[in-house]
Write an enzyme that holds these catalytic residues in place. Structure first.
Site, PDB file in Angstrom:
ATOM      1  N   HIS A 263       0.840  -1.192   0.000  1.00 20.12           N
ATOM      2  CA  HIS A 263       0.000   0.000   0.000  1.00 20.12           C
ATOM      3  C   HIS A 263       0.873   1.240   0.000  1.00 20.12           C
ATOM      4  O   HIS A 263       1.925   1.247   0.641  1.00 20.12           O
ATOM      5  CB  HIS A 263      -0.933   0.010   1.225  1.00 20.12           C
ATOM      6  CG  HIS A 263      -2.094   0.914   1.046  1.00 20.12           C
ATOM      7  ND1 HIS A 263      -2.035   2.253   1.329  1.00 20.12           N
ATOM      8  CD2 HIS A 263      -3.339   0.679   0.563  1.00 20.12           C
ATOM      9  CE1 HIS A 263      -3.201   2.800   1.035  1.00 20.12           C
ATOM     10  NE2 HIS A 263      -4.006   1.866   0.568  1.00 20.12           N
ATOM     11  N   ASP A 313      -8.031  -5.094  -0.986  1.00 18.18           N
ATOM     12  CA  ASP A 313      -8.495  -5.884  -2.133  1.00 18.18           C
ATOM     13  C   ASP A 313      -8.219  -7.379  -1.991  1.00 18.18           C
ATOM     14  O   ASP A 313      -8.768  -8.172  -2.751  1.00 18.18           O
ATOM     15  CB  ASP A 313      -7.835  -5.371  -3.419  1.00 18.18           C
ATOM     16  CG  ASP A 313      -8.369  -4.006  -3.783  1.00 18.18           C
ATOM     17  OD1 ASP A 313      -9.586  -3.881  -3.908  1.00 18.18           O
ATOM     18  OD2 ASP A 313      -7.565  -3.069  -3.893  1.00 18.18           O
TER      19      ASP A 313
HETATM   20  N1  COA Z   1       4.054  -7.333  -4.678  1.00 16.64           N
HETATM   21  C1  COA Z   1       5.392  -7.379  -4.658  1.00 16.64           C
HETATM   22  N2  COA Z   1       6.164  -6.376  -4.256  1.00 16.64           N
HETATM   23  C2  COA Z   1       5.548  -5.259  -3.863  1.00 16.64           C
HETATM   24  C3  COA Z   1       4.154  -5.132  -3.847  1.00 16.64           C
HETATM   25  C4  COA Z   1       3.415  -6.218  -4.282  1.00 16.64           C
HETATM   26  N3  COA Z   1       2.086  -6.174  -4.294  1.00 16.64           N
HETATM   27  N4  COA Z   1       3.821  -3.914  -3.386  1.00 16.64           N
HETATM   28  C5  COA Z   1       4.958  -3.292  -3.129  1.00 16.64           C
HETATM   29  N5  COA Z   1       5.999  -4.098  -3.405  1.00 16.64           N
HETATM   30  C6  COA Z   1       7.412  -3.800  -3.252  1.00 16.64           C
HETATM   31  C7  COA Z   1       7.969  -3.161  -4.512  1.00 16.64           C
HETATM   32  O1  COA Z   1       8.414  -4.102  -5.444  1.00 16.64           O
HETATM   33  C8  COA Z   1       9.065  -2.330  -3.941  1.00 16.64           C
HETATM   34  O2  COA Z   1      10.107  -3.190  -3.562  1.00 16.64           O
HETATM   35  P1  COA Z   1      11.628  -2.819  -3.787  1.00 16.64           P
HETATM   36  O3  COA Z   1      11.830  -1.570  -2.954  1.00 16.64           O
HETATM   37  O4  COA Z   1      12.344  -4.020  -3.311  1.00 16.64           O
HETATM   38  O5  COA Z   1      11.781  -2.543  -5.254  1.00 16.64           O
HETATM   39  C9  COA Z   1       8.461  -1.803  -2.642  1.00 16.64           C
HETATM   40  O6  COA Z   1       7.544  -2.810  -2.237  1.00 16.64           O
HETATM   41  C10 COA Z   1       7.725  -0.481  -2.801  1.00 16.64           C
HETATM   42  O7  COA Z   1       6.717  -0.671  -3.775  1.00 16.64           O
HETATM   43  P2  COA Z   1       6.186   0.453  -4.754  1.00 16.64           P
HETATM   44  O8  COA Z   1       5.469  -0.178  -5.903  1.00 16.64           O
HETATM   45  O9  COA Z   1       7.255   1.424  -5.082  1.00 16.64           O
HETATM   46  O10 COA Z   1       5.171   1.181  -3.800  1.00 16.64           O
HETATM   47  P3  COA Z   1       4.018   2.123  -4.233  1.00 16.64           P
HETATM   48  O11 COA Z   1       3.666   2.924  -3.055  1.00 16.64           O
HETATM   49  O12 COA Z   1       4.329   2.856  -5.479  1.00 16.64           O
HETATM   50  O13 COA Z   1       2.865   1.085  -4.622  1.00 16.64           O
HETATM   51  C11 COA Z   1       0.941  -0.175  -4.739  1.00 16.64           C
HETATM   52  C12 COA Z   1       1.703   0.866  -3.937  1.00 16.64           C
HETATM   53  C13 COA Z   1      -0.410  -0.379  -4.109  1.00 16.64           C
HETATM   54  C14 COA Z   1       0.733   0.331  -6.172  1.00 16.64           C
HETATM   55  C15 COA Z   1       1.735  -1.515  -4.762  1.00 16.64           C
HETATM   56  O14 COA Z   1       1.874  -1.985  -3.458  1.00 16.64           O
HETATM   57  C16 COA Z   1       1.102  -2.541  -5.671  1.00 16.64           C
HETATM   58  O15 COA Z   1       1.309  -2.517  -6.883  1.00 16.64           O
HETATM   59  N6  COA Z   1       0.319  -3.480  -5.086  1.00 16.64           N
HETATM   60  C17 COA Z   1      -0.374  -4.487  -5.887  1.00 16.64           C
HETATM   61  C18 COA Z   1      -1.669  -3.938  -6.454  1.00 16.64           C
HETATM   62  C19 COA Z   1      -2.704  -3.755  -5.391  1.00 16.64           C
HETATM   63  O16 COA Z   1      -2.962  -4.647  -4.592  1.00 16.64           O
HETATM   64  N7  COA Z   1      -3.361  -2.587  -5.412  1.00 16.64           N
HETATM   65  C20 COA Z   1      -4.413  -2.267  -4.485  1.00 16.64           C
HETATM   66  C21 COA Z   1      -3.958  -1.211  -3.534  1.00 16.64           C
HETATM   67  S1  COA Z   1      -5.139  -0.927  -2.255  1.00 16.64           S
END
Ligand code: COA
Length: 376
Positions: A263, A313
């Protein structure tokens, strides 16, 4: 200019002040207008939460009854909307149907361009009441079944399940959906709400903002994640712990996201996920399923491998599977709930408006010589 000034994805940027929702991401606390989400999930109903978000206070019994009756009285769709839904191809994603129908609803509103507070309240109530009907109508049409007219004697959650399935839901099904709607009703400046506020900040109309928000919600990094979670749950159902471990590890090694995890704001467990897990477990027990158990296995492995927590979710997928909602309708349920938060935010934006317009740091070439077309 240096790159240091760019906050990619607007991460950690505070863009505005709001009285609607507080998230303490470090401690896993969520409040709607000052009330803790665990109390609301336990004690309130969805209509009560919609009232709280729109009118900025909890209703008394009389106010709640009046509001619920008013919403129930607005559930029917104009014929033109029902015809529109019937006319769209049946392979259309339910969220595309929803945003198209909302836009059409706007065109039928003779106060479309009036953005006064009272007019917006009317629009918000109309959308709250009609969105579940749009979703259920499309489901019935796609299944080749007769449309089920709304039943004004039922609350919003029970009526939605009734319109979807054509039979009255059980108490546990109603309570599960009701709580799920409460948990999804509002979440501060998430991407879809932000897009709705941007629309309001340009003084565009409420339908425009909600069409925008529904479009944004559909993305798999936002509300679309639950549909993707279900794909994973179906793939992993009946598989051994070793298999699931390998599946997760491989995804992480390939830098693929595990849907339903992580998140932007919560650094600890998402309090909504905790409530949804309880609901999924209760439904599993009532229905003889094991979706919550599969979810918990996955969550444990993901935490051990990457120290990230399930978000709203993740367990929502297990709740919807138990309610026999088709997978591609999961996001629509999110929208049925979040319309309360979207409209509350748009009204707040109109009240103290400032055009939302961030900057981009230009990273392309400059000062290039223009080459006439015949010389290129
Ligand atoms: N699966 C695997 N790794 C994840 C992850 C996931 N669902 N969510 C975060 N991470 C990891 C990233 O790969 C990154 O790792 P690293 O630093 O080793 O490269 C780190 O956690 C930070 O992630 P990042 O994508 O930069 O964080 P963000 O704040 O931009 O993203 C989300 C937030 C929600 C977009 C992201 O967690 C995600 O894509 N989740 C899956 C989709 C989802 O469930 N969305 C609903 C949100 S309520």
């Amino acid at each position: 200019m240096s790159n240091e000034k760019v906050n990619s994805g607007l991460k950690d940027i505070v863009a505005l002040r709001s009285n609607i929702c507080r998230i303490d991401g470090q401690n896993g606390i969520l409040e709607y207008r000052g009330y803790n989400i665990h109390d609301l999930a336990l004690h309130s109903g969805f209509e009560e939460i919609a009232f709280l978000l729109l009118y900025e206070k909890l209703p008394n019994a009389e106010e709640l009854e009046k509001f619920s009756q008013e919403l129930a009285g607005r559930r029917e769709l104009p014929n033109k909307i029902a015809e529109l839904i019937k006319g769209l191809p049946e392979y259309t994603h339910p969220m595309v149907i929803l945003r198209t129908a909302i836009s059409y609803l706007g065109s039928l509103d003779d106060k479309l361009h009036d953005i006064g507070h009272n007019e917006n309240l009317e629009k918000a109530k109309n959308l709250l009441a009609k969105i579940p009907t749009i979703v259920a109508y499309y489901h019935r049409i796609r299944e080749g079944k007769a449309i089920v007219k709304p039943d004004a004697s039922l609350g919003m959650a029970a009526n939605f399940l009734y319109m979807m399935k054509g039979e009255k839901p059980s108490e546990i099904e109603t309570r599960a959906l009701e709580t799920d709607l409460i948990l999804h009703a509002e979440h501060s400046l998430n991407a879809s709400t932000f897009s709705a506020r941007i629309a309001a900040s340009t003084l565009s109309d409420m339908y425009a903002g909600i069409v925008s928000a529904t479009g944004v919600l559909m993305g798999s990094l936002h509300g679309g994640a639950s549909q993707e979670v279900m794909k994973m749950l179906r793939e992993l159902k009946g598989k051994s712990v070793g298999y699931i471990k390998e599946y997760i590890k491989t995804k992480l090694e390939k830098k693929e996201k595990i849907m339903g995890f992580g998140h932007r704001v919560y650094e600890t467990a998402d309090p909504r996920a905790e409530e949804l897990l309880k609901l999924a477990n209760e439904l599993d027990r009532a229905k003889g399923n094991n979706w919550a158990a599969i979810c918990q296995e996955i969550a444990e492995i993901v935490y051990n491998e990457k120290q990230i927590y399930p978000n709203v979710d993740f367990y929502a997928a297990a709740v919807y599977a138990n309610l026999e909602i088709p997978d591609d309708f999961f996001i629509s349920i999110f929208a049925i709930a979040r319309i309360a938060g979207w409209t509350a935010h748009m009204m707040e934006q109109y009240q103290e408006n400032k055009l939302i317009r961030p900057l981009a740091e230009y990273s392309g070439e400059t000062n290039k010589r223009y080459i006439p077309i015949e010389e290129r």
